[in-house]
Write a protein that holds these residues in place. Sequence first.
Motif, PDB file in Angstrom:
ATOM      1  N   ARG A 143      32.633  59.506  79.113  1.00 65.42           N
ATOM      2  CA  ARG A 143      33.901  59.027  79.670  1.00 65.42           C
ATOM      3  C   ARG A 143      35.024  59.818  79.016  1.00 65.42           C
ATOM      4  O   ARG A 143      34.872  60.367  77.921  1.00 65.42           O
ATOM      5  N   TYR A 144      36.193  59.871  79.671  1.00 62.87           N
ATOM      6  CA  TYR A 144      37.350  60.616  79.156  1.00 62.87           C
ATOM      7  C   TYR A 144      38.560  59.688  79.226  1.00 62.87           C
ATOM      8  O   TYR A 144      39.088  59.414  80.308  1.00 62.87           O
ATOM      9  N   LEU A 145      38.994  59.149  78.068  1.00 63.63           N
ATOM     10  CA  LEU A 145      40.137  58.247  77.984  1.00 63.63           C
ATOM     11  C   LEU A 145      41.297  58.984  77.320  1.00 63.63           C
ATOM     12  O   LEU A 145      41.097  59.764  76.388  1.00 63.63           O
ATOM     13  N   THR A 146      42.511  58.733  77.806  1.00 63.95           N
ATOM     14  CA  THR A 146      43.694  59.425  77.294  1.00 63.95           C
ATOM     15  C   THR A 146      44.592  58.449  76.538  1.00 63.95           C
ATOM     16  O   THR A 146      44.574  57.240  76.778  1.00 63.95           O
ATOM     17  N   LYS A 147      45.358  58.994  75.589  1.00 64.13           N
ATOM     18  CA  LYS A 147      46.336  58.229  74.814  1.00 64.13           C
ATOM     19  C   LYS A 147      47.697  58.321  75.485  1.00 64.13           C
ATOM     20  O   LYS A 147      47.989  59.342  76.117  1.00 64.13           O
ATOM     21  N   PRO A 148      48.586  57.290  75.377  1.00 63.70           N
ATOM     22  CA  PRO A 148      48.386  56.016  74.669  1.00 63.70           C
ATOM     23  C   PRO A 148      47.242  55.203  75.269  1.00 63.70           C
ATOM     24  O   PRO A 148      46.985  55.263  76.473  1.00 63.70           O
ATOM     25  N   ILE A 149      46.576  54.427  74.422  1.00 61.49           N
ATOM     26  CA  ILE A 149      45.372  53.713  74.838  1.00 61.49           C
ATOM     27  C   ILE A 149      45.730  52.580  75.794  1.00 61.49           C
ATOM     28  O   ILE A 149      46.608  51.759  75.509  1.00 61.49           O
ATOM     29  N   ASP A 150      45.038  52.532  76.933  1.00 59.44           N
ATOM     30  CA  ASP A 150      45.080  51.377  77.837  1.00 59.44           C
ATOM     31  C   ASP A 150      43.967  50.441  77.372  1.00 59.44           C
ATOM     32  O   ASP A 150      42.773  50.746  77.522  1.00 59.44           O
ATOM     33  N   ILE A 151      44.354  49.294  76.778  1.00 60.25           N
ATOM     34  CA  ILE A 151      43.369  48.424  76.140  1.00 60.25           C
ATOM     35  C   ILE A 151      42.333  47.929  77.144  1.00 60.25           C
ATOM     36  O   ILE A 151      41.127  47.879  76.852  1.00 60.25           O
ATOM     37  N   ASP A 152      42.781  47.557  78.348  1.00 61.95           N
ATOM     38  CA  ASP A 152      41.834  47.078  79.367  1.00 61.95           C
ATOM     39  C   ASP A 152      40.842  48.170  79.748  1.00 61.95           C
ATOM     40  O   ASP A 152      39.630  47.932  79.860  1.00 61.95           O
ATOM     41  N   ARG A 153      41.350  49.383  79.953  1.00 64.06           N
ATOM     42  CA  ARG A 153      40.457  50.488  80.319  1.00 64.06           C
ATOM     43  C   ARG A 153      39.535  50.847  79.157  1.00 64.06           C
ATOM     44  O   ARG A 153      38.364  51.177  79.361  1.00 64.06           O
TER      45      ARG A 153
END
Length: 683
Positions: free
Chosen positions: A642-652
């Motif tokens: 998976r590829y998550l970006t900052k700022p962090i989306d807590i739900d995602r």
Amino acid sequence: MTPPRSIRSKLVSVVMSTTLAALLVSIAVIIAYDLRSYQRSLLNDLSTQAELVGHMTSAALTFDDPRLAKENLALLRTRPMVRAAAIYDANGDLFASYQARDEARPMPLQLSGTPRSDRDDLVVHQRIVENGETLGTVYLRAENRLLARTLDYLSIALGVTLLAMGVAYLLMRRMGRVVTAPIIAITEIARDVVATRDYSRRAPRISDDEAGELVDSFNAMLLEIEGRTRELETSSTEIAREAAERSRAQQEVMRLNEQLEQRVDERTLQLALANAELANAIEEARSANQAKSAFLSSMSHELRTPLNAILGFAQILTSDSLPSTLEQKKEFANHILKSGRHLLTLINEILDLAKVESGTVTLSMEPVALADTLQETRTMVEPIAAGRGVRVLYPDVPGAVVLADRTRLKQVLLNLLSNAVKYNREAGAVVLGCEQVGPARIRLSVQDTGAGLDAEQVASLFQPFNRLGQEGGQQEGTGIGLVVTKRLVELMGGEIGVTSSPGVGSVFWIELATTAPLAPHAPEGPVEEAEDVQALPSEGEPHLILYVEDNPANLRLVEEIVRFRQDLRLLSAPDGHMGLSLARAHRPEIILMDLNLPGMSGIEVLRQLRADPLTSNIPVIALTANAMQRDIERGQAAGFNRYLTKPIDIDRFTEAINSTLAQLRSAQAAPKQDTGPAERKAE
């Protein structure tokens, strides 16, 4: 004493010498011109050949294919004069080479200096440029045939000279008698005329044949020269005078034209600048009027709201027709007190803005210990945050000292922190970060998990009388706190900025000069576990997650998110090397990976994890600030689950963890089969 030579022999000698000199000069010029043309033609031919070879081998350099380059160079065998050739890459190293069969000299391994040709060889260098980028250099060495060609020309010139001199000598012996007779007759007169420059002298006619005609012609020539000399002297004087006058007139005209053009350009530029300044002034005046109108409207509403409560409840308390109990009187008095305090806050903010805008604010710049100021703000902000269930996380700033006004710095931090709490979601978090961004600069950042702002709201965020995009919201305020904050930061010689993502949160940061840099954090051990981990559930061990992150604020935020989940346990590593060691030692179920790590990038860590049989099957989730589309595509291509970006989306973030754990449970529940190494790696 040798007898004097006759005019005939002298004439023969003169004509022969002149003929010889003319022949030598002509032949020398022809030979030099031809050799120069030959040399240029040869160099141009070699340059063209080098450019063609460079074009043919650009693909080989691009794809690092020396074999293809060598095949292209081998085509030069059709050019016998090319003795050797080579291709050098952009660093000057030998890439491919070619030598004729009888060529024994080796090719240089490193290209250096400029091409130098000598008597035997011609050397040509040609850069290989593709799309504006230099890929390498073509080196050609050809046989220099200039010396052989020169010797051939000299042999031909010698034969031609001897033949021409022989023919001239024979002609002069036959024609000398005819020519010398009249010359002797007029020699004396001519000598006198030349000596005295008296063109009025005339030679006597001594015969009626050609010699007499020669005398008549000579006399006529003297007469013509005499007349032309007088006319030429007169004309030369007049021409010189006219040329001088014309030159002076042209110079004056040019000077006047330059002055006129310069004045026109200056007036045009002044007019354009004046028009631009006028347009800017008109636009600024219009914007100022609109801002003042909006400010008066906002202030009217904001001031009337607390005044309405104050006057309304005061009327109830003083009215005889509206009796109230003691408890009601206390409640009404509390409302009056709360509204009065809010009204006082509004007035103070308006006064601060007026002082800042008028330039009457005085600052006392001094070294301020950052830890003391943060502790003071913490004492004032935490009660407000606790009322809304918002967690405020403060960093350790050992030894950090900034150059600022102590009171105004505290005001700036309180404004940013109170906004982060006010506009945060319920049970959210605020992370205060501190990092050294330069030898003499420290950045303080305030990150929240609120609703965030879009690009249009961010663009107008620091404009006067703007309420953080909350004009229609329920939060109280004038919208001028950030304006005062920005002005104060700039007066202290700092900078302020913001990044925000709708639905994720915002990060406000300020940069200030420092007189003592931030001390590095001392590592507590090879593994940093999350604080306040909840007790393990009775059904089994919690899932182990490894987070590879070098930023303490980002690590603290993830620790706080994981702290509320009893089914998770977090390990952390400050760099890629430590992350690899922890992954091999603890075999976590999920690895969270930052990409911009010191010493080794996150993509390189992923590559080594996949290459190790112990860690090849562990899911790796990218958690990075590289949010451009090309960065996301690059990360997916590298193999991140998976590829998550900052700022962090807590739900995602939570969804990514849950879905990855669910996939692992499904894989464990499936029937196990004996698979080969290739199949296990594919899984």
